[in-house]
Design an enzyme around this catalytic site. Sequence first.
Site: not given
Ligand code: F6P
Length: 355
Positions: A139, A181, A174, A114-115, A234, A280
């Site tokens: 993401d 994520m 509710r 990724g980035e 998130e 998940l």
């Molecule tokens: O970049 C992928 C990602 O799953 C994000 O969506 C999330 O914020 C992050 O990685 C979670 O990272 P880690 O596996 O370090 O908890």
Amino acid sequence: MRIAISTGGGDAPGLNAVIRAAVLAAVHRGWECFGVKRGFGSLLGESDLIPLGPHEVRGITHLGGTILGTSSRGDPLKWRVQRPDGSWEERDRSQELLDSFHAHRLDALIAIGGEGTLGIVHSLWKKGLPVVGVPKTIDNDVGGTSSTFGFDTAVATATDAIDKVHSTAESHERVIVVEVMGRHAGFIALNAGVAGSADVILIPEIPFDIDKVCDKIRRREAEGRHFSVVVVAEGALPKGGTVSLIDPEHERLGGIADKVAHSIQGMTGKETRSLVLGHLQRGGSPTTFDRLLALRFGAAAIRIVAERQFGMMVAFQPPGIVAIPLEQAIAQPRRVPLDSDTITTARDLGISFGD
Ligand code: F6P
């Protein structure tokens, strides 16, 4: 040619499909392939390279995770080392990595990430590493490609969860707030929220006003709809506020669903629950779309190596796969465009963004 393949950062469904396609396309040309274990681990003396041939990549297209292992904490340019007093220092191990690459008589590295990983390999390319990048992340926030593999699967998983939350929210009258994520991009929340018929979707690109969120829930109540489903990314944040972090040192996002649920219950009096889908969304078998994209990326990466176009990344620019400079891919992370058709569709459907 001797090609090394590595997977870095958080895993995403489709990694194994990229590895398989790259290995088969390389072997087809009479080249040899080697897997780098745990991010850049095998190039930093952590373990041996693994020879990869047709046998090693047989039957892995549909498997989640990565047969090579991965790490989110292994930047060779900023390697964290603990001092005897418990404090941490950062070391640049890039020359060690380059020396190891040459000692193994490798000709190219295909770096799937990724980035963060793409930024690292861009720096390593500037130091002389012949590299081709492959964009991976659930993401979908890598620039220059209309999609990364892993995203479609994560959206499918989140949509399935939102569907399931609906029936229990309705039975108990509710509000349920579902956190997905995406880091600072709202693609997962937006796509899964619309597909899963959420009532409110909160994304980082549109800071929310909690009063507007509660208005929507009260309006539904008045219409006899005594339940609501809120999908929150998130990285979503209130207007004038900041993102919610569970681990500020590593900038790990999380906890916003709980805060939003607490406010909704306090302001509307509706019983409200929250849940976090978490990792998940990174697991399971890749969808057909992700498998195909990953296989196309893997094979395209080998074609780019054959053309000796290093410092490039494969990108999906429908209908084709193209090569773009890594520099371009990492220059600007991708965010949900506010004029996107999906946002317009959501508004037409009466979904609130809390704005
Ligand atoms: O970049 C992928 C990602 O799953 C994000 O969506 C999330 O914020 C992050 O990685 C979670 O990272 P880690 O596996 O370090 O908890």
